[in-house]
Structures are given as structure tokens and as C-alpha cells.
Write a protein that holds these residues in place. Structure first.
Motif, PDB file in Angstrom:
ATOM      1  N   GLY A 162      40.223  36.751  42.387  1.00  0.00           N
ATOM      2  CA  GLY A 162      40.572  35.922  43.537  1.00  0.00           C
ATOM      3  C   GLY A 162      41.591  34.852  43.220  1.00  0.00           C
ATOM      4  N   ASP A 163      41.813  34.569  41.928  1.00  0.00           N
ATOM      5  CA  ASP A 163      42.874  33.659  41.534  1.00  0.00           C
ATOM      6  C   ASP A 163      44.224  34.371  41.656  1.00  0.00           C
ATOM      7  OD1 ASP A 163      40.899  31.837  40.957  1.00  0.00           O
ATOM      8  OD2 ASP A 163      41.084  32.011  38.772  1.00  0.00           O
ATOM      9  N   LEU A 179      36.813  30.952  44.055  1.00  0.00           N
ATOM     10  CA  LEU A 179      35.625  31.804  44.034  1.00  0.00           C
ATOM     11  C   LEU A 179      34.462  31.068  43.371  1.00  0.00           C
ATOM     12  CD1 LEU A 179      34.758  34.773  44.720  1.00  0.00           C
ATOM     13  CD2 LEU A 179      35.146  35.281  42.306  1.00  0.00           C
ATOM     14  N   ALA A 180      33.292  31.131  43.985  1.00  0.00           N
ATOM     15  CA  ALA A 180      32.099  30.452  43.464  1.00  0.00           C
ATOM     16  C   ALA A 180      30.957  31.451  43.365  1.00  0.00           C
ATOM     17  CB  ALA A 180      31.702  29.293  44.369  1.00  0.00           C
ATOM     18  N   VAL A 234      44.795  38.207  40.850  1.00  0.00           N
ATOM     19  CA  VAL A 234      43.925  38.550  39.729  1.00  0.00           C
ATOM     20  C   VAL A 234      42.742  39.360  40.255  1.00  0.00           C
ATOM     21  CG1 VAL A 234      42.434  37.648  37.904  1.00  0.00           C
ATOM     22  CG2 VAL A 234      44.585  36.498  38.432  1.00  0.00           C
ATOM     23  N   VAL A 235      42.547  40.560  39.683  1.00  0.00           N
ATOM     24  CA  VAL A 235      41.450  41.424  40.104  1.00  0.00           C
ATOM     25  C   VAL A 235      40.496  41.758  38.964  1.00  0.00           C
ATOM     26  CG1 VAL A 235      42.677  42.428  42.070  1.00  0.00           C
ATOM     27  CG2 VAL A 235      42.915  43.462  39.799  1.00  0.00           C
ATOM     28  N   GLY A 236      40.797  41.276  37.764  1.00  0.00           N
ATOM     29  CA  GLY A 236      39.892  41.414  36.616  1.00  0.00           C
ATOM     30  C   GLY A 236      39.933  40.128  35.834  1.00  0.00           C
ATOM     31  N   PRO A 237      38.798  39.463  35.611  1.00  0.00           N
ATOM     32  CA  PRO A 237      38.816  38.131  35.004  1.00  0.00           C
ATOM     33  C   PRO A 237      39.294  38.160  33.560  1.00  0.00           C
ATOM     34  CG  PRO A 237      36.576  38.984  35.061  1.00  0.00           C
ATOM     35  CD  PRO A 237      37.420  39.957  35.839  1.00  0.00           C
ATOM     36  N   SER A 238      39.707  36.986  33.093  1.00  0.00           N
ATOM     37  CA  SER A 238      40.089  36.846  31.686  1.00  0.00           C
ATOM     38  C   SER A 238      38.922  37.218  30.794  1.00  0.00           C
ATOM     39  CB  SER A 238      40.502  35.401  31.394  1.00  0.00           C
ATOM     40  OG  SER A 238      41.573  34.998  32.202  1.00  0.00           O
ATOM     41  N   THR A 239      39.232  37.811  29.652  1.00  0.00           N
ATOM     42  CA  THR A 239      38.206  38.208  28.706  1.00  0.00           C
ATOM     43  C   THR A 239      38.401  37.479  27.381  1.00  0.00           C
ATOM     44  OG1 THR A 239      39.380  40.016  27.591  1.00  0.00           O
ATOM     45  CG2 THR A 239      38.362  40.513  29.740  1.00  0.00           C
TER      46      THR A 239
END
Length: 589
Positions: A239-240, A273-274, A181-186
Motif C-alpha cells: 500500500g506504500d 496501512l494499519a 508497493v505490493v510486497g513488503p520489505s524483507t
């Protein structure tokens, strides 16, 4: 059936098939024509947005350039199911999401369909597996100058170019597995993955946009065809991993280009990721930060104020000076003529105190109503917050929305004629855009001039996946003009005092390698601090799976030693307080 070009291929009965409709370029040779009894197996059904279904021919031709899938637009909930064998009659068209003027590519589709279901429960065509080996490293062919840089009429070369590879699979059943995953959920139930996790990898596990020539072809948008009530869309951070297989038709839309419309969606495996925190400034260090707070106004929930405030106190370690972008007026997006922002700033500074931070004071200039762009009615502007226990602000009255500040000499040093004051607010460079805010501060007896910026947006630019290659960056012209104004202002300060300490920062809306940045740094007047970071740390924003620099801090030559940090707390996360990451600069004046 209307008159048509001779089909590229036909079955033994002489009927047209999907690969005939798709053809070997981006445009169907049958666009505008009526066709009858196109056979296929239903591979996906979409009951939201652009409603319809995809069909795929289980009998492909031998050409890698011709897709075997196509979208059938119904406009209402389709009355077919995955696995149905159908015959579809209708009109062939090329649909441009967002309008043809947006610059995006088209989707070949059948409209006004008449559908005959011949059987149900059929096995689906095997999905094409997409991975790093299946995506060419070259992104797109160069456009034909005679066609305005267009690539629509070029024959597809799916073994050579990534965009051609995706286009050759438009509408077909594809599959990805264990994708990074390189773009987070929206909020729109989408996320971005990459099929090339090692290309331009960032510290957070994303994909860095490193130059105009490296747009990262492995990026792919993922949506779900499964109703949210049946399977909620997962919350994923950069990062997921989207673990297991995700399978469905390869679609295309205006908000991400090529998209996997997942009939079967994998599960999210957390990458751990934090949010980051930066170190506190030392007693003799001046800390100056910038933060785009994304249209903050009094109508926002208290939670947004509290989360932004916690970011200032915990993540940014309560900087001495904080340049804010996108502070809206006291009535927010209500277009009622209000331009003051005192209530917005009161709520924000109160929230900072409640989070354990200092009682910041603020300085700013109210814009003229409706003249600074942004959300209509919001009157966004740049504002300074500062900690009076650590730094003092030099007030020189007279600045307003249209009166600009200038470089002057006071006691042998460069100073501002107006503080706070706007930089060249009458210049055409700032038409319908935020004007820079300049302020004069003193830290431990040393004057420092700070210029807060929010340059014009990239609205109007063609997307990376445009039908013109390379895509046109029409908004860049205004940002370059804005950069020249700021550069000229800094050079005037340096003409008055060669070793004046000037910090220029904010949402520049452009990359560290852009012509905008070159215009800002022209003549050695400024240096972009982002280049002091390792390349894998250079990003403040994530757009369509590309981690990129939009926010920058630049310093004059007298600031030789500094510590710069981009504090990654928002852009990579599904749960964001803002869509930008803040940045902080520390140095000893």
C-alpha cells in the motif's frame, strides 16, 4: 576467439556487440564461447552476492527482442565504476540461479572477464521507462510440448508477452517511477512493486493472485546497489509507494525473477496501512481461529511470543479455540531427539495471559522425531488452544503419532474414537509432512469436531517466471492426496451423523481455486469459507508481490450461517510477527 555462429549484427569493424551475445531468444547463440573486446558503458556495480557489473551498448540495434545490456561476473569486488567505457573479453555463459533443476530462467553473462577501461565519467544510456503501458497484458508464451514446455528457444515477442518484454531488457538500464508497493520489505533488502496498480487490487493496496491464468505481469522485484551503510534499505508495507524514480539494470534471480537492481532508489511514501482487528464473538457464538506462528520455539526472543500473543488477544479478540501451526519442540531446531512442546506452549500461553487474554489449555500429539517435515530438528506440529471458561474439550485417550482417530457413533451423534487424535497418520499422503490433528469440543452443550491442518509446502514447484510455461506444480500431487484423506474423514463423520458440525482449518498451502481445495470440498462435504469474502479480501500470505490464499477454513453443511474473517496483521507488513495472517470463524452451533 573460438569458433562462433555468425553474428546477428556487427559494427563497422566487424566486432561483436552485446545484442549479438544476447540474441533474440532467452539463450545466447554464443554460450560457451570466448569473445573479445565487447564494448559498453558500466551502468551498475554489485559488490555483494553475485559480484560483478553491468555494461550497456550505447549504440543499439533496431530489434526490440535483443537486449543491449549484459552482466559481467567478476566473483570479487569489481574494479570499475558507473560511467566507465570498457572493453570486456571473456566467456559467454547462461547461469541458472538455484541450479538448472530449479526450473528458473537463466542470466546471460560474461565470466572470467578481462576488462579494459577506455574512459570514465561517460553519460549513461537513457533508461527504458517501465510502466503499465509498456508491459503486455499477456504473461508468457505457451511452452513447446516437444521441449517439456520450455520457452527458452522461442523467439522473444516483447510486444506480446510480459516475460518476453522483461527478457528483452535483461541487463539494460531501466527506470520506474511512483510504483505501488505490493510486497513488503524483507530482511534481504528487497521489496516488490507493481507497474499495474489497478490490476487485481486488494483491500490493502496489494495485487491479488486470483487464478493460475492471472499471475499479474506488472510485478517487479526491487533491490538496491547502494551499500546499506550509505543508504539503509527502506522499510515498506503493502500500500506504500516507492516515490520518485528508481533506476538501474534489470537483473534476474531465483528469489523473485526479474529484478530492478537500483542504482538510484526512490523514497517510500507511506500508504497508511494499519493492522486489523476482528470483532469479539458474542456470548452464543463459537469463535475458532487458526494461526501459523512460524516455527515458534523456546529459543525465540520473548518479543516474538509477546507479539504473537497480542495478536491473539487484540487482533483475534481471544477466540474460544485456536488451531496453531508450526509449533516446534522444546529444543527448537536443535536436532537432539526432543519431540515434546510443553515449554513452547507454556511460554506462549503465559504471554497470552500477560497480554490480557484467557488462560488457554492445550491439546496436541507429539510427532515421531523427524517424520513431519519442516525445519530440521524442529518437529513442527498442529496444536489446539482452548478457553476452558467458554468451551470444553472431550478427552478420549490413546492417540499417538502413529495411531489414527476414527469416526464413531456415541449417543446418536458423530464422535471421535480418540480425542485428540491424528487423521490417517499412516497414509503415504502425510509422508514427511504434518499430520492433521482432530479434536472434539463442546460449546453450550453442542459437540463440534475441529480438524487442524498444515498441508505439504510448495517446495519443488517451478516459479511463475519459469522457463517452462505454464510452470509445473509438482508439490500439488501430495496436497491433493492429503485433501482426499481429510475429505474422506469428514465424510465418515457425516455418514455417522448427517448434520455433524465439523470445522477443517489451517495452513492448507494452496489457493481457494486449486485442485487441493476442490478435493477438500468434493461431494459437498465441506465449503471453503474464504469464498464468503469479497475477492479483494481473499489473501492470507504475500509471496513475490502476489497476495494469495494459503490458509483456509472449511465447514460442513450443518454450519449454514457463519461469519468469517481473515485478520490482516502480518503478511503485508515489513515488521511481521509471522509470515501468515490468522483467520477466524464465528457461528452459533
Amino acid at each position: 576467439m573460438l569458433s562462433q555462429p555468425a553474428p546477428a549484427a556487427a559494427d563497422e569493424a566487424g566486432g561483436l556487440r552485446i545484442h549479438d551475445l544476447q540474441g533474440s531468444t532467452r539463450l545466447s547463440p554464443y554460450a560457451g564461447n570466448e569473445v573479445t573486446d565487447i564494448p559498453g558503458i558500466v551502468t551498475g556495480v554489485r559488490t555483494y552476492g553475485s559480484r560483478g557489473f553491468w555494461i550497456q551498448d550505447p549504440r543499439p540495434d533496431r530489434s526490440a527482442a535483443t537486449s543491449e545490456g549484459v552482466f559481467v561476473f567478476t566473483g570479487s569486488a569489481p574494479e570499475v565504476a558507473v560511467g566507465d567505457e570498457v572493453l570486456v573479453s571473456g566467456r559467454v555463459g547462461e547461469y541458472y540461479y538455484g541450479g538448472e533443476e530449479s526450473g528458473g530462467q537463466s542470466v546471460t553473462q560474461l565470466t572470467q572477464p578481462r576488462v579494459t577501461v577506455r574512459s570514465s565519467g561517460n553519460e549513461l544510456p537513457a533508461p527504458v521507462e517501465l510502466d503499465a503501458r509498456s508491459i503486455p497484458r499477456r504473461y508468457a508464451p505457451a511452452g513447446d510440448p516437444a521441449a517439456g514446455g520450455g520457452i527458452e528457444h522461442l523467439r522473444l515477442r516483447p510486444g506480446t508477452y510480459a516475460l518476453d518484454r522483461y527478457e528483452s531488457l535483461e541487463g539494460m538500464n531501466v527506470s520506474i517511477a511512483d510504483a505501488a508497493v505490493v510486497g513488503p520489505s524483507t530482511a534481504y533488502h528487497e521489496l516488490w512493486v507493481t507497474l499495474e496498480p489497478h490490476r487485481n487490487r486488494t483491500a490493502g493496496g496489494g495485487t491479488r493472485y486470483a487464478s493460475y491464468h492471472a499471475p499479474n505481469p506488472g510485478r517487479l522485484k526491487v533491490e538496491s546497489l547502494i551499500p546499506v551503510a550509505e543508504q539503509p534499505f527502506p522499510a515498506a508495507n503493502v500500500g506504500d509507494v516507492l516515490a520518485g524514480p528508481s533506476t538501474g539494470p534489470l537483473d534476474y534471480d531465483e528469489f523473485g525473477g526479474y529484478t530492478l537492481a537500483a542504482r538510484e532508489l526512490g523514497e517510500i511514501a507511506g500508504g497508511g496501512l494499519a493492522p486489523e482487528t476482528t470483532r469479539p464473538q458474542r456470548a452464543d457464538e463459537l469463535a475458532i481461529a487458526a494461526y501459523n506462528v512460524e516455527n515458534l520455539h523456546p529459543g525465540d526472543e520473548q518479543e516474538k511470543f509477546d507479539r504473537l500473543a497480542d495478536g491473539v488477544v487484540t487482533s483475534l479478540a481471544s477466540p474460544d479455540i485456536l488451531a496453531l501451526e508450526e509449533i516446534q519442540d522444546d529444543s527448537g531446531p536443535t536436532d537432539d531427539g526432543t519431540v515434546t512442546a510443553g515449554e513452547t506452549l507454556r511460554r506462549f500461553t503465559d504471554a497470552i495471559v500477560a497480554a490480557g487474554g484467557p488462560r488457554y489449555e492445550w491439546r496436541g500429539i507429539d510427532p515421531a522425531d523427524g517424520h513431519d517435515g519442516g525445519q530440521p530438528g524442529g518437529n513442527i506440529r498442529n496444536v489446539f488452544l482452548f478457553d476452558p471458561a467458554r468451551v470444553s474439550f472431550t478427552d478420549r485417550p490413546g492417540g499417538d503419532a502413529t495411531t489414527g482417530t476414527e469416526a464413531v457413533r456415541r449417543d446418536g451423534r458423530a464422535a471421535l474414537s480418540l480425542s485428540p487424535g491424528r487423521v490417517a497418520p499412516g497414509s503415504e499422503a502425510w509422508q514427511d509432512s504434518r499430520k492433521p490433528l482432530a479434536g472434539e469440543f463442546t460449546f453450550r452443550g453442542e459437540p463440534v469436531v475441529v480438524v487442524a491442518n498444515h498441508f505439504a509446502s510448495k517446495g519443488g514447484d517451478q516459479p511463475l517466471y519459469a522457463r517452462s510455461q505454464p510452470p509445473a506444480r509438482v508439490s500439488e500431487e501430495q496436497r491433493v492426496a492429503q485433501a482426499r484423506e481429510v475429505n474422506a474423514f469428514v465424510r465418515e463423520l457425516l455418514r455417522v451423523q448427517r448434520n455433524a458440525q465439523v470445522v477443517v482449518l489451517g495452513d492448507i498451502n494452496d489457493f481457494e481455486f486449486s485442485p487441493t481445495t476442490r478435493a477438500l470440498t468434493a461431494g459437498g462435504a465441506l465449503e471453503s469459507a474464504v469464498t464468503s469474502l469479497p475477492p479483494r479480501e481473499r489473501y492470507t500470505y504475500v509471496f513475490q508481490g502476489n497476495s494469495q490464499v494459503l490458509d483456509q477454513t472449511l465447514v460442513s453443511p450443518a454450519i449454514r450461517r457463519y461469519d468469517y474473517d481473515i485478520v490482516h496483521i502480518n503478511a503485508e507488513f515489513a515488521d511481521q510477527a509471522s509470515d501468515h495472517d490468522p483467520q477466524v470463524l464465528r457461528f452459533r452451533p
